[in-house]
Design an enzyme around this catalytic site. Structure first.
Site, PDB file in Angstrom:
ATOM      1  N   LYS A  17      42.126  76.618  35.023  1.00 38.16           N
ATOM      2  CA  LYS A  17      43.548  74.472  34.524  1.00 38.16           C
ATOM      3  C   LYS A  17      44.116  75.815  33.272  1.00 38.16           C
ATOM      4  O   LYS A  17      43.722  76.969  32.740  1.00 38.16           O
ATOM      5  CB  LYS A  17      42.476  73.559  33.995  1.00 38.16           C
ATOM      6  CG  LYS A  17      41.902  74.321  33.143  1.00 38.16           C
ATOM      7  CD  LYS A  17      42.126  74.016  31.469  1.00 38.16           C
ATOM      8  CE  LYS A  17      41.168  74.081  30.981  1.00 38.16           C
ATOM      9  NZ  LYS A  17      41.847  74.676  28.817  1.00 38.16           N
ATOM     10  N   ASP A  34      35.244  70.121  29.435  1.00 40.67           N
ATOM     11  CA  ASP A  34      36.441  70.266  30.411  1.00 40.67           C
ATOM     12  C   ASP A  34      35.260  70.183  32.598  1.00 40.67           C
ATOM     13  O   ASP A  34      36.552  70.519  33.284  1.00 40.67           O
ATOM     14  CB  ASP A  34      37.302  70.941  30.239  1.00 40.67           C
ATOM     15  CG  ASP A  34      36.959  72.518  29.965  1.00 40.67           C
ATOM     16  OD1 ASP A  34      35.259  72.863  30.156  1.00 40.67           O
ATOM     17  OD2 ASP A  34      37.261  73.344  29.194  1.00 40.67           O
TER      18      ASP A  34
END
Ligand code: C5P
Length: 317
Positions: A6, A128
């Site tokens: 990401k 995350d």
């Protein structure tokens, strides 16, 4: 399975919370750079988990243990990791690998876990991890584990530069020297708290429209850049160089050290990547949520039942 990286399309760090974490506003976006995670599960009376290559305190092993326990799975699990996402680069590689195990192991073992449980397990493994259960673009608040999916953006092409620098995330947060806020006796005023709510609203509204009109991604800035750039001036010059070579936006991801640039056209991005010298550079594209899920369905096709999300095991009773 592919375990995608990401980037953060902007990152605001508001204040330090009573639990030691920081309150965030960010937009996560999955990109095409990916590790590969292979799982081999054999049901049996005894349980064992083996991971190759051996990595100390491997998040993948912790994720597997969490699933074994929560889903009451017994058997032998072998995990093979092929790393491509650099570690300590702000790209969420370890978290994505862990999320891959959370998603795939219940499918292979025929012991589905409800999404709410997967999110809980993910949040315990790392801030995350839950994002990688979702994929695409999402606004994240709280410590990064509270997610609001954004509609799929058109694909954007870019260059990701990954200098051989490992930035410690806790050190980067400390360097920000954010004020403390606790429920009782916090230093933030009501006005400041309202500002934070307004800033969240603005982020969601702006993010929803991107990349329609504005070249900059939602969020616009990464609060870590000033402190991390001071420690590693090389990162600042990478950002400057990407802008000079035509990137519409260039930004550090998370707490660094990777820096990405997004370009108007795919050919432009590929040319910049091909001619980049110095640090390793990857040609990347954004991967939206429907593409993310297709990758998953494709790689687990023999084991899943229909195109639903999260994946449904065909071995479930
Ligand atoms: O949650 P995770 O294990 O990924 O976080 C690593 C470290 O980063 C935490 O121990 C904490 O020091 C810092 N962190 C933080 N605020 C966040 C996320 C991480 O202070 N929102």
């Amino acid at each position: 399975m592919p375990a995608l990286a990401k980037v953060n399309l902007g990152l605001k760090v508001l204040y330090r919370r009573a639990d030691g974490y920081h309150e965030l506003r960010t937009v996560f976006q999955t990109i095409s750079l990916a590790d590969s995670v292979e799982l081999e599960f054999t049901p049996g009376r005894c349980s064992s988990i083996e991971a190759f290559p051996e990595i100390a305190d491997n998040l993948v092993v912790r994720a597997a243990k969490a699933v074994f326990e929560a889903a009451r799975i017994r058997g032998a699990l072998r995990v093979k990791l092929t790393k491509r996402i650099p570690m300590g680069a702000g790209l969420g590689g370890g978290s994505s690998d862990a999320a891959a195990v959370l998603l795939a192991l219940p499918v292979l073992a025929g012991r589905p876990l409800p999404l709410v449980k997967l999110i809980e397990l993910g949040g315990r493994l790392g801030s995350d991890v839950p994002f990688f259960l979702l994929g695409g673009a999402a606004v994240a608040v709280s410590r990064g584990e509270e997610l609001y999916p954004l509609p799929d953006f058109p694909v954007r092409y870019g260059v990701l530069v990954t200098p051989d620098l490992h930035v410690s995330t806790p050190d980067a947060y400390r360097a920000l020297q954010r004020p403390m806020c606790s429920e009782a006796g916090g230093r933030l005023t009501l006005g400041e708290k309202l500002n934070y709510i307004n800033s969240f609203q603005a982020l969601v509204w702006e993010a929803e429209g991107w990349p329609g009109g504005t070249p900059e991604p939602p969020g616009f800035e990464n609060d870590f850049e000033p402190v991390v750039f001071e420690l590693y001036p090389r990162l600042k010059s990478i950002k400057r160089k990407l802008r000079k070579l035509g990137a519409e936006c260039a930004m550090m991801s998370g707490s660094g050290s990777a820096v990405f640039g997004l370009f108007r056209r795919r050919e432009e991005a590929e040319e910049v990547c091909r001619t980049w010298t110095g640090d390793p550079a990857y040609s990347i594209r954004t991967v939206n949520r429907s593409q993310y899920r297709s990758l998953w369905w494709r790689s687990l096709a023999p084991h899943v039942n229909g195109k639903v999300w999260p994946l449904r095991s065909r071995y479930a009773q």
